[in-house]
Design a protein around this motif. Sequence first.
Motif, PDB file in Angstrom:
ATOM      1  N   VAL A 162       0.844  -1.191   0.000  1.00  0.00           N
ATOM      2  CA  VAL A 162       0.000   0.000   0.000  1.00  0.00           C
ATOM      3  C   VAL A 162       0.885   1.248   0.000  1.00  0.00           C
ATOM      4  CG1 VAL A 162      -1.719   1.297   1.311  1.00  0.00           C
ATOM      5  CG2 VAL A 162      -1.919  -1.181   1.113  1.00  0.00           C
ATOM      6  N   ILE A 163       1.979   1.188   0.766  1.00  0.00           N
ATOM      7  CA  ILE A 163       2.875   2.347   0.841  1.00  0.00           C
ATOM      8  C   ILE A 163       3.429   2.704  -0.529  1.00  0.00           C
ATOM      9  CG2 ILE A 163       5.139   3.106   1.694  1.00  0.00           C
ATOM     10  CD1 ILE A 163       4.513   1.750   4.329  1.00  0.00           C
ATOM     11  N   THR A 164       3.909   1.716  -1.276  1.00  0.00           N
ATOM     12  CA  THR A 164       4.514   2.061  -2.570  1.00  0.00           C
ATOM     13  C   THR A 164       3.456   2.505  -3.584  1.00  0.00           C
ATOM     14  OG1 THR A 164       4.480  -0.253  -3.268  1.00  0.00           O
ATOM     15  CG2 THR A 164       6.533   0.585  -2.330  1.00  0.00           C
ATOM     16  N   ILE A 165       2.269   1.920  -3.511  1.00  0.00           N
ATOM     17  CA  ILE A 165       1.223   2.326  -4.458  1.00  0.00           C
ATOM     18  C   ILE A 165       0.786   3.768  -4.177  1.00  0.00           C
ATOM     19  CG2 ILE A 165      -1.127   1.874  -5.270  1.00  0.00           C
ATOM     20  CD1 ILE A 165       0.966  -0.169  -6.211  1.00  0.00           C
ATOM     21  N   LEU A 234      -3.262   4.660   6.732  1.00  0.00           N
ATOM     22  CA  LEU A 234      -2.775   5.415   5.574  1.00  0.00           C
ATOM     23  C   LEU A 234      -3.917   5.683   4.595  1.00  0.00           C
ATOM     24  CD1 LEU A 234      -0.516   6.727   3.959  1.00  0.00           C
ATOM     25  CD2 LEU A 234       0.152   4.478   3.121  1.00  0.00           C
ATOM     26  N   TYR A 235      -4.707   4.658   4.305  1.00  0.00           N
ATOM     27  CA  TYR A 235      -5.852   4.836   3.399  1.00  0.00           C
ATOM     28  C   TYR A 235      -6.813   5.896   3.937  1.00  0.00           C
ATOM     29  CZ  TYR A 235      -5.259   1.059  -0.030  1.00  0.00           C
ATOM     30  OH  TYR A 235      -4.836   0.281  -1.055  1.00  0.00           O
ATOM     31  N   LEU A 236      -7.122   5.822   5.242  1.00  0.00           N
ATOM     32  CA  LEU A 236      -8.077   6.769   5.818  1.00  0.00           C
ATOM     33  C   LEU A 236      -7.553   8.204   5.717  1.00  0.00           C
ATOM     34  CD1 LEU A 236      -9.558   5.195   9.065  1.00  0.00           C
ATOM     35  CD2 LEU A 236     -10.754   5.816   6.958  1.00  0.00           C
ATOM     36  N   ILE A 237      -6.259   8.377   6.027  1.00  0.00           N
ATOM     37  CA  ILE A 237      -5.685   9.725   6.014  1.00  0.00           C
ATOM     38  C   ILE A 237      -5.694  10.309   4.601  1.00  0.00           C
ATOM     39  CG2 ILE A 237      -3.517  11.004   6.281  1.00  0.00           C
ATOM     40  CD1 ILE A 237      -2.975   9.169   8.734  1.00  0.00           C
TER      41      ILE A 237
ATOM     42  N   SER B   8     -10.217  -2.917   3.965  1.00  0.00           N
ATOM     43  CA  SER B   8     -10.872  -2.799   2.660  1.00  0.00           C
ATOM     44  C   SER B   8     -11.898  -1.678   2.663  1.00  0.00           C
ATOM     45  CB  SER B   8     -11.501  -4.121   2.242  1.00  0.00           C
ATOM     46  OG  SER B   8     -12.576  -4.422   3.089  1.00  0.00           O
ATOM     47  N   MET B   9     -12.537  -1.446   3.827  1.00  0.00           N
ATOM     48  CA  MET B   9     -13.441  -0.294   3.914  1.00  0.00           C
ATOM     49  C   MET B   9     -12.656   1.001   3.698  1.00  0.00           C
ATOM     50  SD  MET B   9     -15.732  -1.431   7.163  1.00  0.00           S
ATOM     51  CE  MET B   9     -16.483   0.120   7.564  1.00  0.00           C
ATOM     52  N   ALA B  10     -11.506   1.097   4.360  1.00  0.00           N
ATOM     53  CA  ALA B  10     -10.687   2.308   4.239  1.00  0.00           C
ATOM     54  C   ALA B  10     -10.272   2.526   2.790  1.00  0.00           C
ATOM     55  CB  ALA B  10      -9.452   2.200   5.136  1.00  0.00           C
ATOM     56  N   ARG B  11      -9.923   1.428   2.115  1.00  0.00           N
ATOM     57  CA  ARG B  11      -9.501   1.537   0.721  1.00  0.00           C
ATOM     58  C   ARG B  11     -10.655   2.031  -0.154  1.00  0.00           C
ATOM     59  NH1 ARG B  11      -7.413  -3.740  -0.782  1.00  0.00           N
ATOM     60  NH2 ARG B  11      -9.616  -4.216  -1.002  1.00  0.00           N
ATOM     61  N   ASN B  12     -11.852   1.488   0.114  1.00  0.00           N
ATOM     62  CA  ASN B  12     -13.008   1.908  -0.681  1.00  0.00           C
ATOM     63  C   ASN B  12     -13.356   3.381  -0.451  1.00  0.00           C
ATOM     64  OD1 ASN B  12     -13.146  -0.625  -1.715  1.00  0.00           O
ATOM     65  ND2 ASN B  12     -14.759  -1.329  -0.317  1.00  0.00           N
TER      66      ASN B  12
END
Lengths: 456, 148
Positions: A162-165, A234-237, B8-12
């Motif tokens: 996820v970090i590199t993407i 990371l995704y949330l931020i 996966s929720m966070a990713r979506n």
Amino acid sequence: MKYSSQMVAKNYFIFALILLAGEMLFGLILGTQYIAGDFLFPEIPFNVARMVHTNLLIVLILFGFMGATYYLVPEESERELWSPLLANIMFWVFAAAGVATILGYLLVPYATLAELTYNNLLPTMGREFLEQPTITKIGIVVVALAFVLNIGMTILKGRKTVITIVLLTGLAGLAVFFLFAFYVPDNLVLDKFFWWYVVHLWVEGVWELILGAILSFVLIKVTGVDREHIDKWLYLIIAMTLISGIVGTGHHYFYIGTPDYWLWIGSIASAVEPLPFFLMIMYAFTMAKKRRIDHDNKMALTWAKGTAVMAFLGAGVLGFLHTLAPVNFFTHGTQLTAAHGHLSFFGAYIMILFTIISYAMPILRGRPHGNCAKAQAVERKAFWMMVIGMLGVTSALVIAGTMQVFLQRLPDVDALSFMATQAEIVPVYMVRLAFGVMSVAGLFLYFYSFFVKEEA
Amino acid sequence: MSERITKSMARNIYFGGSLFAILVFAGLTVDTVQKVPKLSNADKITESVARGKNLWEVNNCVGCHTIMGEGAYYAPELANVFDRRGLKDEVAFKAYLNGWMAAQPLGEPGRRKMPQFHLSEAQVNDLADFLIWTSRIDDNEWPPNIEG
């Protein structure tokens, strides 16, 4: 260091730090010119010093991002860089172009530089932060493409995390949005509208992705926290960053000739912009609390936590302070803007570079456990000197901006002129300069910490 | 909070939210680009105004001044300098600006210094036309008063 090609990062880090010293020293010149208007005139007029100050800042951050990327991508992808040679060549190309451009600013009048570089063929010069001659801008595009290619190939051929993407998305966005720097229409309003596509969508958009990725990498390394956990944060931020930040560009479209619906849209979207920075604080401190290892490099974690806090204060709090349209009506283009700019650039982008450099440089110099305790103690002093110094600089600028609002903007009758207002603010500018000197002293103490050795 | 949200929720949220934001912003960009010509009186952008804008750029005026609040904060706002110094009279403003540019840098010790740019009278007039055009942009009544 697990992969020998990570070593290419070292030159990038060192050069970024040298440029930072130049950037901050020119900041002191500017701070002095705010007090003594004829300081260094006509040798270095204010506009030239400012151009050097801001352009060095941008270039050093790009060098830092590249160094960070070259360091972390091989480790994340579990393979050597696609082409270390290309990375090394691009370092020298970029460094030479950067130095030549800065010398151009300093040695000839700007209009002469425009003539020498054939700006009339494709005029792109003379806009804030994008003052580089067109030929330099083309050079930046070439370097950026070579860089994204090198990193993209490494990531695609190796393990994808996820970090590199996220990092690659941020870097690709950085390259794409820079292309708007070549669009300079005759209509000043359209010019300004798309100018923000570079400036805002960089610093409050894709750069934050890069920041989040670097921060996550360091947090994994120094806390040993489970990757699943890191990825989710990371995704949330970055989700909050882009949801608020993209439409939040609208907070620059209040008073530059764009339609009035931006007053509402810009205010609402940008009011959410502090949220990702607040999440970043929770992220850094939660990971530190849940850490499963105690890394000997204590300073790397200190910088990581410091980045989150200072970015929140600079980008989040100082940004929110004047982001609502009715407030911005009075603060737009005052020293409050400068205060926000200084603390957010320092807190977010300079401190994340200190974070990765503090973590990676000792390893690149053959010290996998970080610098010795004595060196770290010096570094910790430098950390506080710079943090307090920059808080002092920006607090003074907040006061200066507030004075401008009350003396020059608010009164209906007997408002002071711009120059008369500035004269009133001089004592505050003196305080600002003193804190600036403290920040620079902190930087040099930081440099010194590189050379501190444990007593035998 | 973080316990209830899965990766996966966070990713979506990231992909969905970003896509939504990009679409909204793209739509607003299209609408803005259509409305700007009227708000900025684009039909009044003469060759002189365009030349003036280029002079504004190649002399890095924005390195000290602001224009509609953007630029450096070292010297006065210039989007309304025509209203402030020209008394809304184009001929008077051009005369004023020519005199002002020729007098730089002012000798007063300690005062902030504006460099001498060696512009011809025709060039200063172009610059004036650019600033006059800029002063008439509909920028939601900014700045709050004449001092900029």
